[in-house]
Motif scaffolding. Structure first.
Motif, short mmCIF file in Angstrom:
data_model
loop_
_atom_site.label_atom_id
_atom_site.label_comp_id
_atom_site.label_asym_id
_atom_site.label_seq_id
_atom_site.Cartn_x
_atom_site.Cartn_y
_atom_site.Cartn_z
N VAL A 62 42.22 38.70 -47.79
CA VAL A 62 42.27 37.56 -46.89
C VAL A 62 43.29 37.83 -45.79
CG1 VAL A 62 42.75 35.07 -46.73
CG2 VAL A 62 41.51 35.98 -48.70
N VAL A 63 44.42 38.42 -46.15
CA VAL A 63 45.43 38.79 -45.15
C VAL A 63 44.86 39.83 -44.19
CG1 VAL A 63 47.70 39.85 -44.81
CG2 VAL A 63 47.36 38.20 -46.67
N PHE A 64 44.16 40.81 -44.74
CA PHE A 64 43.54 41.83 -43.89
C PHE A 64 42.61 41.18 -42.87
CE2 PHE A 64 40.02 44.56 -42.77
CZ PHE A 64 40.69 45.67 -42.26
N GLU A 65 41.79 40.25 -43.32
CA GLU A 65 40.85 39.59 -42.40
C GLU A 65 41.59 38.87 -41.28
OE1 GLU A 65 36.76 37.24 -42.89
OE2 GLU A 65 38.47 36.17 -43.74
N ALA A 66 42.67 38.18 -41.61
CA ALA A 66 43.45 37.49 -40.58
C ALA A 66 44.07 38.50 -39.61
CB ALA A 66 44.54 36.64 -41.23
N LEU A 67 44.55 39.61 -40.13
CA LEU A 67 45.14 40.64 -39.27
C LEU A 67 44.09 41.25 -38.35
CD1 LEU A 67 47.51 42.40 -41.82
CD2 LEU A 67 48.21 41.25 -39.71
N THR A 72 52.53 38.03 -36.64
CA THR A 72 53.06 36.66 -36.56
C THR A 72 51.94 35.63 -36.49
OG1 THR A 72 55.06 37.48 -35.48
CG2 THR A 72 54.58 35.12 -35.24
N ARG A 73 50.94 35.88 -35.66
CA ARG A 73 49.81 34.93 -35.57
C ARG A 73 49.00 34.89 -36.86
NH1 ARG A 73 49.08 37.08 -30.30
NH2 ARG A 73 47.17 38.10 -30.99
N ALA A 74 48.84 36.04 -37.50
CA ALA A 74 48.13 36.05 -38.78
C ALA A 74 48.90 35.24 -39.81
CB ALA A 74 47.94 37.49 -39.26
N ALA A 75 50.21 35.37 -39.81
CA ALA A 75 51.04 34.61 -40.74
C ALA A 75 50.90 33.11 -40.49
CB ALA A 75 52.51 35.04 -40.61
N GLN A 76 50.93 32.71 -39.23
CA GLN A 76 50.76 31.30 -38.89
C GLN A 76 49.40 30.79 -39.35
OE1 GLN A 76 51.50 31.53 -34.68
NE2 GLN A 76 53.70 31.15 -34.91
N ARG A 77 48.39 31.57 -39.11
CA ARG A 77 47.02 31.19 -39.49
C ARG A 77 46.90 30.98 -41.00
NH1 ARG A 77 41.83 34.44 -37.42
NH2 ARG A 77 40.27 33.34 -38.58
N LEU A 78 47.62 31.80 -41.77
CA LEU A 78 47.56 31.74 -43.23
C LEU A 78 48.63 30.84 -43.84
CD1 LEU A 78 47.02 35.55 -43.81
CD2 LEU A 78 45.29 33.75 -44.08
N LEU A 127 51.79 31.43 -43.93
CA LEU A 127 52.70 32.33 -44.63
C LEU A 127 53.82 32.72 -43.68
CD1 LEU A 127 50.15 34.76 -46.33
CD2 LEU A 127 51.49 32.99 -47.46
N GLY A 128 54.89 33.26 -44.22
CA GLY A 128 55.94 33.79 -43.39
C GLY A 128 55.56 35.17 -42.87
N GLN A 129 56.13 35.53 -41.74
CA GLN A 129 55.86 36.85 -41.16
C GLN A 129 56.24 37.97 -42.12
OE1 GLN A 129 58.37 39.12 -39.86
NE2 GLN A 129 56.80 40.58 -39.27
N GLY A 135 54.68 42.50 -45.60
CA GLY A 135 54.65 43.10 -46.94
C GLY A 135 53.23 43.33 -47.42
N ALA A 136 52.36 42.36 -47.15
CA ALA A 136 50.95 42.51 -47.53
C ALA A 136 50.32 43.67 -46.77
CB ALA A 136 50.19 41.21 -47.25
#
Length: 97
Positions: free
Chosen positions: A15-20, A27-33, A35-37, A42-43
């Motif tokens: 799921v993190v990969f898809e956001a990235l 940073t934007r992927a973290a906001q979308r999920l 989660l913290g940057q 780390g993911a």
């Protein structure tokens, strides 16, 4: 890889990969999920190990996907859609019982 080997993988990484791949920015992927940057960074490190590929190369403020990342993304999207469908069907079936 055998299906049983999936037990050793944190599927949340996908799921993190898809956001990235969609955001091309940690940073934007973290906001979308939500989660913290640092969590997304780390993911990404664990994803790089899992796929044995850097997956993204920093170019200015953007992260450009590698060829391997694009291959993964092409297959991963439909796979995550299928998982969502199965889980949704299961939830609907549970409510009707």
């Amino acid at each position: 890889m055998k299906r049983n080997d999936l037990r050793n993988i944190d599927l949340n990484l996908l799921v993190v990969f898809e956001a990235l791949i969609q955001e091309r920015n940690v940073t934007r992927a973290a906001q979308r999920l939500s989660l913290g940057q640092p969590a997304v960074s780390g993911a990404l490190a664990r994803l790089r190990t899992l796929f044995n590929d850097p997956l993204f190369k920093r170019i200015g403020h953007k992260m450009e996907p590698t060829t391997r990342a694009l291959q993964v993304a092409q297959t991963l999207g439909p796979a995550l859609d299928s998982i969502c469908s199965v889980v949704s069907l299961t939830a609907c079936n549970e409510k009707s019982r």
